[in-house]
Structure formats: structure tokens, C-alpha cells
Design a protein around this motif. Structure first.
Motif, PDB file in Angstrom:
ATOM      1  N   VAL A 133       0.856  -1.179   0.000  1.00  0.00           N
ATOM      2  CA  VAL A 133       0.000   0.000   0.000  1.00  0.00           C
ATOM      3  C   VAL A 133       0.893   1.231   0.000  1.00  0.00           C
ATOM      4  CG1 VAL A 133      -0.199   0.049   2.541  1.00  0.00           C
ATOM      5  CG2 VAL A 133      -1.904   1.214   1.143  1.00  0.00           C
ATOM      6  N   ALA A 134       0.478   2.276  -0.718  1.00  0.00           N
ATOM      7  CA  ALA A 134       1.149   3.569  -0.674  1.00  0.00           C
ATOM      8  C   ALA A 134       0.080   4.637  -0.528  1.00  0.00           C
ATOM      9  CB  ALA A 134       1.946   3.806  -1.957  1.00  0.00           C
ATOM     10  N   VAL A 135       0.320   5.583   0.374  1.00  0.00           N
ATOM     11  CA  VAL A 135      -0.611   6.702   0.547  1.00  0.00           C
ATOM     12  C   VAL A 135       0.067   7.954   0.015  1.00  0.00           C
ATOM     13  CG1 VAL A 135      -1.951   8.068   2.189  1.00  0.00           C
ATOM     14  CG2 VAL A 135      -1.652   5.610   2.561  1.00  0.00           C
ATOM     15  N   LEU A 136      -0.589   8.644  -0.911  1.00  0.00           N
ATOM     16  CA  LEU A 136      -0.020   9.830  -1.560  1.00  0.00           C
ATOM     17  C   LEU A 136      -0.857  11.065  -1.265  1.00  0.00           C
ATOM     18  CD1 LEU A 136       0.878   8.797  -5.215  1.00  0.00           C
ATOM     19  CD2 LEU A 136       2.213   8.507  -3.144  1.00  0.00           C
ATOM     20  N   GLU A 137      -0.145  12.156  -1.067  1.00  0.00           N
ATOM     21  CA  GLU A 137      -0.816  13.436  -0.836  1.00  0.00           C
ATOM     22  C   GLU A 137      -0.354  14.383  -1.933  1.00  0.00           C
ATOM     23  OE1 GLU A 137      -0.232  14.780   3.156  1.00  0.00           O
ATOM     24  OE2 GLU A 137      -1.858  16.231   2.980  1.00  0.00           O
ATOM     25  N   PRO A 138      -1.133  14.538  -3.020  1.00  0.00           N
ATOM     26  CA  PRO A 138      -0.636  15.280  -4.178  1.00  0.00           C
ATOM     27  C   PRO A 138      -0.374  16.753  -3.913  1.00  0.00           C
ATOM     28  CG  PRO A 138      -2.912  14.585  -4.515  1.00  0.00           C
ATOM     29  CD  PRO A 138      -2.465  13.965  -3.242  1.00  0.00           C
ATOM     30  N   SER A 139      -0.916  17.328  -2.834  1.00  0.00           N
ATOM     31  CA  SER A 139      -0.664  18.748  -2.592  1.00  0.00           C
ATOM     32  C   SER A 139       0.739  18.979  -2.036  1.00  0.00           C
ATOM     33  CB  SER A 139      -1.710  19.308  -1.628  1.00  0.00           C
ATOM     34  OG  SER A 139      -1.750  18.516  -0.465  1.00  0.00           O
ATOM     35  N   ARG A 140       1.396  17.914  -1.593  1.00  0.00           N
ATOM     36  CA  ARG A 140       2.779  18.079  -1.121  1.00  0.00           C
ATOM     37  C   ARG A 140       3.699  18.215  -2.327  1.00  0.00           C
ATOM     38  NH1 ARG A 140       5.147  14.844   3.160  1.00  0.00           N
ATOM     39  NH2 ARG A 140       5.897  13.679   1.378  1.00  0.00           N
ATOM     40  N   SER A 141       4.824  18.880  -2.129  1.00  0.00           N
ATOM     41  CA  SER A 141       5.712  19.082  -3.277  1.00  0.00           C
ATOM     42  C   SER A 141       6.442  17.790  -3.632  1.00  0.00           C
ATOM     43  CB  SER A 141       6.712  20.186  -2.948  1.00  0.00           C
ATOM     44  OG  SER A 141       7.384  19.860  -1.752  1.00  0.00           O
ATOM     45  N   SER A 142       6.569  16.873  -2.682  1.00  0.00           N
ATOM     46  CA  SER A 142       7.286  15.624  -2.955  1.00  0.00           C
ATOM     47  C   SER A 142       6.309  14.542  -3.398  1.00  0.00           C
ATOM     48  CB  SER A 142       8.005  15.174  -1.677  1.00  0.00           C
ATOM     49  OG  SER A 142       8.185  13.787  -1.693  1.00  0.00           O
ATOM     50  N   SER A 143       6.758  13.697  -4.310  1.00  0.00           N
ATOM     51  CA  SER A 143       5.883  12.615  -4.749  1.00  0.00           C
ATOM     52  C   SER A 143       6.103  11.353  -3.908  1.00  0.00           C
ATOM     53  CB  SER A 143       6.116  12.314  -6.229  1.00  0.00           C
ATOM     54  OG  SER A 143       7.461  11.953  -6.424  1.00  0.00           O
ATOM     55  N   GLU A 144       6.911  11.464  -2.862  1.00  0.00           N
ATOM     56  CA  GLU A 144       7.121  10.320  -1.973  1.00  0.00           C
ATOM     57  C   GLU A 144       5.815  10.005  -1.239  1.00  0.00           C
ATOM     58  OE1 GLU A 144      10.003   8.390  -1.028  1.00  0.00           O
ATOM     59  OE2 GLU A 144      10.377   9.156  -3.044  1.00  0.00           O
ATOM     60  N   PRO A 145       5.497   8.721  -1.080  1.00  0.00           N
ATOM     61  CA  PRO A 145       4.303   8.382  -0.299  1.00  0.00           C
ATOM     62  C   PRO A 145       4.450   8.891   1.141  1.00  0.00           C
ATOM     63  CG  PRO A 145       5.189   6.438  -1.410  1.00  0.00           C
ATOM     64  CD  PRO A 145       6.183   7.538  -1.613  1.00  0.00           C
ATOM     65  N   VAL A 146       3.329   9.310   1.730  1.00  0.00           N
ATOM     66  CA  VAL A 146       3.377   9.701   3.143  1.00  0.00           C
ATOM     67  C   VAL A 146       3.316   8.464   4.032  1.00  0.00           C
ATOM     68  CG1 VAL A 146       2.462  12.025   2.834  1.00  0.00           C
ATOM     69  CG2 VAL A 146       0.878  10.126   3.176  1.00  0.00           C
TER      70      VAL A 146
END
Ligand code: ADP
Length: 484
Positions: A18-31
Motif C-alpha cells: 500500500v502507498a498513501v499519496l498526498e498530491p498537494s505536497r511538493s514531494s511525490s514520496e508516499p506519506v
């Protein structure tokens, strides 16, 4: 506008991530990311258990803020289930028996299950499919979803109301209300025979005729046995009340149609920023290439076929040749040390065929039923200053030529020229190999952003399918849109 937060679950060959992503962050790393192993013989019960365990592992604060969920599965992994299921009671549900989960009627058939494993039935099934399907159609393969469905029906006629689901369809449905019938997507449904051509986007007549011929006359197998198919990433609905209660999800959290693990890996490699001409080469045990193109390219003789991605085509081919041949001759330490001794700017074409020693035959990009490994002539101190390094150099050169020929073939078959070639897999770490490849490829090779398919399916869900030019915009860039 609430902030978007997407969770992607990838059901791969050996585990679930599973990967959780927050697109509003500048990094594309999963949170957040996590994984659990999956036994090779895992069935629907174990898939549900893994989904439950990973949802349970997400920090409660993230779960409460999730807005999008997407699930990818291995292509052509199937389960038979019930089209209509009685509504589940809210709340409760033991681990492994998710709230909206439907029964698995006859177990599961994994991506590599072949009709040849049930010889008599399998032969009839394949004959029937070949008689109806266009020549060379991907549904004719003994491992196709269609072959699995036809074998199930020939073994014992399906009960009324039974339907085929792919792994991703089945698991997505388990998070939705039971009143929602499982839905598939263009990518998973390709090997079932779904026609993704412009103006089609439906099950073709040959498939419906095949199903009619299959059933006992009184109770023919109908299109009801097939899932409805939507655009990958398209919202399917909000999570069920029961699912929201079990994991503390928001009632607004939506489940989006999924994709296959290899397409999710393509999306991950591009970080969601793909446009016509974006390509990804996977340098694993075998070499596989995927190129997003404005026009499709299909040629069964070359194992070349196209998935629809938005209004574009993800054209792909996979060779039997690949980095596995390196493992037959070098340890990882030797590979690293010898690679440093290679003059990557010099040519070292000894005409090798970089198949594994045990492999027979090649399809893409140079079909030959009896192709075999050829690693002769071997460099000697008489021919080369550093024969050991030259041997590795010649193999890497041969592998790079397979990849380059692959892109040339795609272009010959009408696909766009690549403007970017991203690379993933074990071979992508090798700097000398990258230099050799860049010399032979139409554009220099770059390292992929990430290779986690879970990231790709999270991106797909967050974009609600508007990735790769599905909508009016030709490309989607990271971060996706503006979510202030
Ligand atoms: P797969 O999942 O297909 O087995 P991986 O992406 O894990 O493949 O990559 C494994 C392959 O990478 C092996 O075949 C190995 O030969 C190759 N590999 C590992 N290290 C290197 C290296 N330094 N240079 C070239 N190839 C490498």
C-alpha cells in the motif's frame, strides 16, 4: 476544497503493498507505505485478509482523511463470484471476510494458471476461443481471463447469477456496498476480450456468440457472467458504511476502478507525468517496454499489444531475453566491479543472443520459435585487452540492442517515437549499461521515479482516470492539479 489523499493497493506476484499519496505536497514520496507477503497459492480469502491488514496498518489520522482508494492486481488473476449479493449487515465482519466481499464460488485462478493444466477441458476451451476470437487476440492465450472462464463453465456449468471478476475488481467491490455489482476496467478486461477500440468500448459480438454457444441451451451463459467495464481510475462509488465504520474511513472516500500491476508500475515510473512519447523499459529478468502513444500498435506475431490509457495507447512488448543471463555468469559483486572496467562509449557487438541458457524461442522484438542463447565468440586476451570486462560488455551491448530494436519495432508498427525513456528493474542501477543503452536508443535513458505499482494505482485513483491524456489535457503533471 478538501485536500486529496489517495491510497493505492497493489496485489503483485509475491505480496501486497500500500502507498498513501498526498498530491498537494511538493514531494511525490508516499506519506505512508507498507506491505504484507502473499503465499503463491493465496486465494480470495487471503487477498481480503491482506487488504484488511494493510487498511488496519494505516495511521488512523490518514485513514480518516483518505479521499481515494485504488487497487491493482496481477493481470488475468480471476475469481468466480455472485453478481447479486444480499446486502451485508453494517459493521462487524471477521478479518478476511470483508464487509462487501462476495463468496468465491470455485476458488481463484492465478495469472499463470493455464488451460493446459486441465487438458481435455482446456483443449476444448482453447479451440472454442480460437474459433470465435480474431486471430492472435490476447484472449486466445491459455492463461487469459477468458480461457479461465470458459474452462470453469466447461468443467461444470456456472450457477445462475455467477460472474467472473478479476482480482482488482473483486477487491474493489469488497470495499463498496454489496448492492454495487463488481466492475472491471479496460486494463484488466483486455484478456477477457473487452474491445477498447475507439467507438467500441464494449464486449464484442464474437465474445457474446461464444458465450451463447457455451451454455446449455436452456440456460446459456450470458453477458451477465462478465463484469461491466469502465475507464481505469473512474470512481465506482463511496466506501460502504460498513467499511467506513470498520476502518474509520470518511463516508466521502471513494473507490476508483483499478488497473493491472504492470500498468500501475508504468504510472509509478512516470510519477503520473506522462504524455504521448513517454516510455518505460523494465530491465528485470526479462526486458519489457511500454510506450504511451497516440496511435495503437498490435501484432500478435511479435507479442505486441496496446492497452487503452485515457485517449492514448500504452503499447507494450516483452522479450524473453533479459538480465537473467547476467546471473548465469556473474555475481552481483562481479557485475559491479566489471562494469566499472567497461568503456561504455566504445562499441562491443559480438552478435550475442542474450536469452537464458534454458530458454527456447523469442517473440519480441525478433520472433523466432527456435531462438537460443548465443554467447560466442568469447573474448580472449588475444582479441581484447580485458577479456572478462569485454564479455560483460558484449552481453550488455546485446541486451541494449534488444531494447533498441523493440522501440524501432514499435515505431515501425505506427507508435510514436519516445521522447523520454525511463528505466526500472535490477539492470537500471548499472551506470555503464545506461551509457551503452543511451548510445543505441533514440533518446538517453533515465532512471524511473519509483517502481512501486502501489504508487501508480494511487496516482490513477487520485486522477480519477484522467492520466495520460484521458481528458482534454494531453498530460497530467505532478502534483496533479491545484488542490488549495
Ligand atoms: P525480476 O523482478 O524480473 O526478477 P529485478 O528487477 O529484480 O528483476 O532485476 C533482477 C535482474 O537485475 C537480474 O537478472 C540481475 O542480473 C540484474 N542486475 C542486478 N544487478 C545488476 C547490475 N549491477 N547490472 C546489470 N544487471 C543487474
Amino acid at each position: 476544497h478538501a485536500r486529496l489523499l489517495g491510497a493505492g493497493f497493489d496485489f503483485g506476484t509475491s505480496g501486497v503493498r500500500v502507498a498513501v499519496l498526498e498530491p498537494s505536497r511538493s514531494s511525490s514520496e508516499p506519506v505512508f507505505s507498507s506491505s504484507v507477503a502473499l503465499a503463491p497459492d493465496a486465494g480470495a480469502h487471503e487477498w481480503l485478509g491482506a487488504l484488511d491488514a494493510l487498511l488496519g496498518e494505516l495511521p488512523a489520522e490518514l485513514r480518516a482523511r483518505l479521499t481515494h482508494i485504488g487497487i491493482s492486481g496481477t493481470s488475468a488473476t480471476c475469481v468466480l463470484t455472485e453478481r447479486d449479493s444480499p446486502a451485508a449487515a453494517d459493521g462487524g465482519g471477521a478479518a478476511g471476510e470483508l464487509l462487501g466481499a462476495r463468496p468465491s464460488l470455485r476458488g481463484t485462478r492465478r495469472y499463470d494458471w493455464s488451460a493446459h493444466s486441465v487438458p481435455a477441458v482446456g483443449a476444448r476451451a482453447l479451440e472454442l476461443i480460437r474459433r470465435h476470437a480474431p486471430a492472435g487476440h490476447t484472449a486466445c492465450a491459455p492463461t487469459s481471463s477468458l480461457a479461465k472462464l470458459v474452462c470453469w463453465q466447461l468443467e461444470q456449468p456456472l450457477p445462475r447469477g455467477a460472474m467472473l471478476c478479476h482480482q482488482a475488481d473483486y477487491l474493489s467491490a469488497a470495499l463498496l456496498d454489496r448492492a454495487v455489482t463488481p466492475t472491471s476496467d479496460w486494463h484488466n478486461a483486455l484478456k477477457l476480450g473487452f474491445d477498447v477500440s475507439d467507438g467500441a468500448l464494449r464486449y464484442p459480438d464474437w465474445l457474446l456468440a461464444l458465450l451463447r454457444e457455451l451454455g446449455p441451451v436452456a440456460d446459456p451463459l450470458g453477458a451477465d457472467a462478465l463484469p461491466t467495464v469502465v475507464r481505469p481510475g473512474e470512481p465506482l462509488g463511496a466506501v460502504s458504511r460498513a467499511a467506513a465504520a470498520r476502518w474509520g474511513l470518511s463516508a466521502q472516500c471513494i473507490v476508483c476502478a483499478g488497473t493491472t500491476d504492470s500498468i500501475a508500475a508504468f504510472l509509478a515510473a512516470t510519477g503520473g507525468a506522462c504524455s504521448a512519447g513517454t516510455a518505460v523499459t523494465s530491465l528485470g529478468s526479462t526486458i519489457a517496454i511500454k510506450l504511451l502513444s497516440q496511435s495503437r500498435a498490435d501484432d500478435a506475431a511479435f507479442g505486441l499489444y496496446s492497452h487503452r490509457l485515457g485517449n492514448r495507447w500504452l503499447v507494450g512488448g516483452a522479450s524473453n531475453a533479459g538480465c537473467a543471463v547476467l546471473r548465469e555468469h556473474f555475481s552481483d559483486a562481479e557485475l559491479t566491479a566489471l562494469s566499472e572496467r567497461i568503456d561504455a562509449d566504445a562499441e562491443c557487438d559480438l552478435g550475442y543472443v542474450p536469452l537464458r541458457a534454458s530458454a527456447v524461442g523469442e517473440r519480441f522484438p525478433t520472433p523466432s520459435a527456435d531462438a537460443r542463447q548465443r554467447l560466442e565468440p568469447r573474448p580472449t586476451s588475444a582479441t581484447h585487452a580485458d577479456p572478462e570486462a569485454a564479455f560483460l560488455h558484449a552481453i550488455l551491448d546485446a541486451l541494449a540492442r534488444v531494447e533498441a530494436r523493440g522501440y524501432t519495432l514499435l515505431a515501425e508498427r505506427g507508435a510514436d517515437a519516445p521522447h523520454t525513456i525511463l528505466t526500472c528493474g535490477g539492470g537500471s542501477a548499472n551506470v555503464a549499461f545506461t551509457r551503452i543503452r543511451s548510445r543505441l536508443l533514440p533518446v538517453p535513458a533515465e532512471r524511473a521515479k519509483t517502481v512501486e505499482a502501489s504508487v501508480g494505482v494511487a496516482l490513477l485513483a487520485l486522477s480519477e482516470g484522467d492520466v495520460g491524456g484521458a481528458g482534454p489535457s494531453p498530460s497530467v503533471t505532478w502534483p496533479i492539479g491545484d488542490f488549495s
